[in-house]
Design a protein around this motif. Sequence first.
Motif, PDB file in Angstrom:
ATOM      1  N   LEU A  56     -50.711 -34.361 -43.818  1.00 17.82           N
ATOM      2  CA  LEU A  56     -50.322 -33.870 -42.503  1.00 17.82           C
ATOM      3  C   LEU A  56     -49.539 -32.575 -42.689  1.00 17.82           C
ATOM      4  CD1 LEU A  56     -49.044 -37.195 -40.884  1.00 17.82           C
ATOM      5  CD2 LEU A  56     -51.050 -35.897 -40.137  1.00 17.82           C
ATOM      6  N   PRO A  57     -49.681 -31.620 -41.763  1.00 20.41           N
ATOM      7  CA  PRO A  57     -48.850 -30.409 -41.851  1.00 20.41           C
ATOM      8  C   PRO A  57     -47.374 -30.775 -41.756  1.00 20.41           C
ATOM      9  CG  PRO A  57     -50.600 -30.167 -40.207  1.00 20.41           C
ATOM     10  CD  PRO A  57     -50.574 -31.615 -40.582  1.00 20.41           C
ATOM     11  N   VAL A  58     -46.531 -30.003 -42.392  1.00 21.60           N
ATOM     12  CA  VAL A  58     -45.083 -30.214 -42.349  1.00 21.60           C
ATOM     13  C   VAL A  58     -44.422 -28.942 -41.814  1.00 21.60           C
ATOM     14  CG1 VAL A  58     -42.996 -30.726 -43.668  1.00 21.60           C
ATOM     15  CG2 VAL A  58     -45.159 -31.830 -44.278  1.00 21.60           C
ATOM     16  N   LEU A  59     -43.613 -29.090 -40.779  1.00 21.54           N
ATOM     17  CA  LEU A  59     -42.887 -27.965 -40.198  1.00 21.54           C
ATOM     18  C   LEU A  59     -41.412 -28.092 -40.564  1.00 21.54           C
ATOM     19  CD1 LEU A  59     -44.411 -27.999 -36.577  1.00 21.54           C
ATOM     20  CD2 LEU A  59     -45.306 -26.877 -38.641  1.00 21.54           C
ATOM     21  N   ASN A  60     -40.835 -27.036 -41.110  1.00 18.84           N
ATOM     22  CA  ASN A  60     -39.420 -27.028 -41.453  1.00 18.84           C
ATOM     23  C   ASN A  60     -38.639 -26.451 -40.282  1.00 18.84           C
ATOM     24  OD1 ASN A  60     -38.952 -27.782 -44.543  1.00 18.84           O
ATOM     25  ND2 ASN A  60     -40.930 -26.758 -44.347  1.00 18.84           N
ATOM     26  N   ILE A  61     -37.800 -27.300 -39.690  1.00 18.73           N
ATOM     27  CA  ILE A  61     -37.119 -27.005 -38.428  1.00 18.73           C
ATOM     28  C   ILE A  61     -35.602 -27.013 -38.647  1.00 18.73           C
ATOM     29  CG2 ILE A  61     -36.790 -27.796 -36.047  1.00 18.73           C
ATOM     30  CD1 ILE A  61     -39.615 -26.773 -36.664  1.00 18.73           C
ATOM     31  N   SER A  62     -34.899 -26.196 -37.874  1.00 21.49           N
ATOM     32  CA  SER A  62     -33.437 -26.177 -37.922  1.00 21.49           C
ATOM     33  C   SER A  62     -32.871 -26.376 -36.517  1.00 21.49           C
ATOM     34  CB  SER A  62     -32.924 -24.847 -38.486  1.00 21.49           C
ATOM     35  OG  SER A  62     -33.362 -24.659 -39.813  1.00 21.49           O
ATOM     36  N   SER A  63     -31.713 -27.005 -36.451  1.00 19.50           N
ATOM     37  CA  SER A  63     -31.013 -27.122 -35.179  1.00 19.50           C
ATOM     38  C   SER A  63     -30.206 -25.844 -34.938  1.00 19.50           C
ATOM     39  CB  SER A  63     -30.084 -28.342 -35.189  1.00 19.50           C
ATOM     40  OG  SER A  63     -28.913 -28.068 -35.951  1.00 19.50           O
ATOM     41  N   ARG A  64     -29.449 -25.832 -33.869  1.00 22.89           N
ATOM     42  CA  ARG A  64     -28.619 -24.668 -33.559  1.00 22.89           C
ATOM     43  C   ARG A  64     -27.289 -24.670 -34.330  1.00 22.89           C
ATOM     44  NH1 ARG A  64     -30.519 -21.743 -29.221  1.00 22.89           N
ATOM     45  NH2 ARG A  64     -32.214 -22.739 -28.039  1.00 22.89           N
ATOM     46  N   ALA A  65     -27.048 -25.733 -35.097  1.00 20.92           N
ATOM     47  CA  ALA A  65     -25.860 -25.769 -35.953  1.00 20.92           C
ATOM     48  C   ALA A  65     -26.172 -25.025 -37.252  1.00 20.92           C
ATOM     49  CB  ALA A  65     -25.461 -27.208 -36.247  1.00 20.92           C
ATOM     50  N   SER A  66     -25.403 -24.003 -37.566  1.00 20.98           N
ATOM     51  CA  SER A  66     -25.722 -23.125 -38.693  1.00 20.98           C
ATOM     52  C   SER A  66     -25.217 -23.655 -40.023  1.00 20.98           C
ATOM     53  CB  SER A  66     -25.134 -21.725 -38.450  1.00 20.98           C
ATOM     54  OG  SER A  66     -25.652 -21.173 -37.258  1.00 20.98           O
ATOM     55  N   TYR A  67     -24.165 -24.477 -40.005  1.00 19.62           N
ATOM     56  CA  TYR A  67     -23.603 -24.989 -41.255  1.00 19.62           C
ATOM     57  C   TYR A  67     -22.977 -26.358 -40.979  1.00 19.62           C
ATOM     58  CZ  TYR A  67     -19.502 -22.806 -39.068  1.00 19.62           C
ATOM     59  OH  TYR A  67     -18.533 -22.423 -38.179  1.00 19.62           O
ATOM     60  N   ARG A  68     -22.663 -27.073 -42.065  1.00 22.55           N
ATOM     61  CA  ARG A  68     -22.312 -28.481 -41.935  1.00 22.55           C
ATOM     62  C   ARG A  68     -21.058 -28.722 -41.097  1.00 22.55           C
ATOM     63  NH1 ARG A  68     -25.618 -32.543 -41.662  1.00 22.55           N
ATOM     64  NH2 ARG A  68     -24.723 -34.521 -42.336  1.00 22.55           N
ATOM     65  N   GLU A  69     -20.020 -27.949 -41.326  1.00 20.87           N
ATOM     66  CA  GLU A  69     -18.791 -28.148 -40.564  1.00 20.87           C
ATOM     67  C   GLU A  69     -19.027 -27.951 -39.071  1.00 20.87           C
ATOM     68  OE1 GLU A  69     -19.059 -26.481 -43.332  1.00 20.87           O
ATOM     69  OE2 GLU A  69     -17.800 -27.667 -44.694  1.00 20.87           O
ATOM     70  N   GLN A  70     -19.846 -26.948 -38.723  1.00 24.30           N
ATOM     71  CA  GLN A  70     -20.167 -26.719 -37.315  1.00 24.30           C
ATOM     72  C   GLN A  70     -20.970 -27.888 -36.758  1.00 24.30           C
ATOM     73  OE1 GLN A  70     -23.101 -23.641 -36.266  1.00 24.30           O
ATOM     74  NE2 GLN A  70     -21.605 -22.825 -34.798  1.00 24.30           N
ATOM     75  N   TYR A  71     -21.875 -28.403 -37.557  1.00 28.35           N
ATOM     76  CA  TYR A  71     -22.679 -29.565 -37.148  1.00 28.35           C
ATOM     77  C   TYR A  71     -21.781 -30.758 -36.822  1.00 28.35           C
ATOM     78  CZ  TYR A  71     -25.617 -33.711 -37.816  1.00 28.35           C
ATOM     79  OH  TYR A  71     -26.243 -34.931 -37.666  1.00 28.35           O
ATOM     80  N   LEU A  72     -20.754 -30.997 -37.657  1.00 20.53           N
ATOM     81  CA  LEU A  72     -19.869 -32.139 -37.451  1.00 20.53           C
ATOM     82  C   LEU A  72     -18.954 -31.944 -36.248  1.00 20.53           C
ATOM     83  CD1 LEU A  72     -18.931 -32.835 -41.186  1.00 20.53           C
ATOM     84  CD2 LEU A  72     -20.488 -34.172 -39.745  1.00 20.53           C
ATOM     85  N   GLN A  73     -18.560 -30.696 -35.984  1.00 22.30           N
ATOM     86  CA  GLN A  73     -17.629 -30.411 -34.895  1.00 22.30           C
ATOM     87  C   GLN A  73     -18.326 -30.190 -33.558  1.00 22.30           C
ATOM     88  OE1 GLN A  73     -15.383 -27.055 -36.298  1.00 22.30           O
ATOM     89  NE2 GLN A  73     -14.557 -28.174 -38.069  1.00 22.30           N
ATOM     90  N   ARG A  74     -19.615 -29.825 -33.598  1.00 20.87           N
ATOM     91  CA  ARG A  74     -20.356 -29.520 -32.359  1.00 20.87           C
ATOM     92  C   ARG A  74     -21.647 -30.343 -32.305  1.00 20.87           C
ATOM     93  NH1 ARG A  74     -19.890 -24.534 -29.907  1.00 20.87           N
ATOM     94  NH2 ARG A  74     -21.442 -25.432 -28.476  1.00 20.87           N
ATOM     95  N   PRO A  75     -21.546 -31.626 -31.954  1.00 20.94           N
ATOM     96  CA  PRO A  75     -22.757 -32.462 -31.889  1.00 20.94           C
ATOM     97  C   PRO A  75     -23.838 -31.893 -30.983  1.00 20.94           C
ATOM     98  CG  PRO A  75     -20.789 -33.808 -31.736  1.00 20.94           C
ATOM     99  CD  PRO A  75     -20.333 -32.384 -31.634  1.00 20.94           C
TER     100      PRO A  75
END
Length: 251
Positions: A68-87
């Motif tokens: 199956l094709p695989v698409l590499n996707i990112s959320s709007r959180a740019s780095y881990r600390e931002q991801y944890l602080q901005r769900p």
Amino acid sequence: MSDDLYKQNLWDKLKKFTSARIAIGRTGSSIPVHNSLEFKLAHAHARDAVYSRLDVDKLNSELTRFNLPVLNISSRASYREQYLQRPDLGRRTDDVSNEILQANKGKYDIVIVIADGLSATAINQNMIDFLASVIPMFKAAKMQLAPICLVEQGRVAIGDDIGAALNARLSLILIGERPGLSAADSMGAYITFSPKQGLTDDSRNCVSNIRPQGLPIHMAAEKIFYLIRQAFRKQLSGVQLKDDSDERYFP
């Protein structure tokens, strides 16, 4: 047999059914040293899991086995600390990912979304074996599968963005769960029928604690396949879709 020995035997039997810290005893007014050290080690594993990263290169390589094709996707959180602080940022795909998704829009039954969540360790260790169990079930049922989406810094609701963008009837997101002090490698699966932006958690079905020491992978695959078939039959998911799969074995 003394009362103390009898009670200890009962506790030993209970320990076989849980990884919780029960009947660990004491030394003076404290717990035994080895139990204290085990607790600290478990806490360290939990912290490491939260900051762990998807092994993207390895996962992309291993995913080729499913053709199956695989698409590499990112959320709007740019780095881990931002991801944890901005769900909220982890719930939405970024602009580049939106373009990738639009370019792969089609007519699909299921999109499988793989996200690091709060334990990329859980995904790195369990996801491939799970897909090896469940994808053949989908294909045997002649379900049309969208490209697999591998998401970094993703939350559960990012499956709504992805499912809507690809025009999938249902999204199945596999995500690392919040690590506890007895499980840093627990993977969860969330099923959403008719995914779209703005849905809340009552619109999803969750199968949790997927790992060798929790819900075995083959059992999780069977349960999820059952729920997905029911979701398509009833045209819904979430609180209105009940998991009565065990009634097949315990009527």
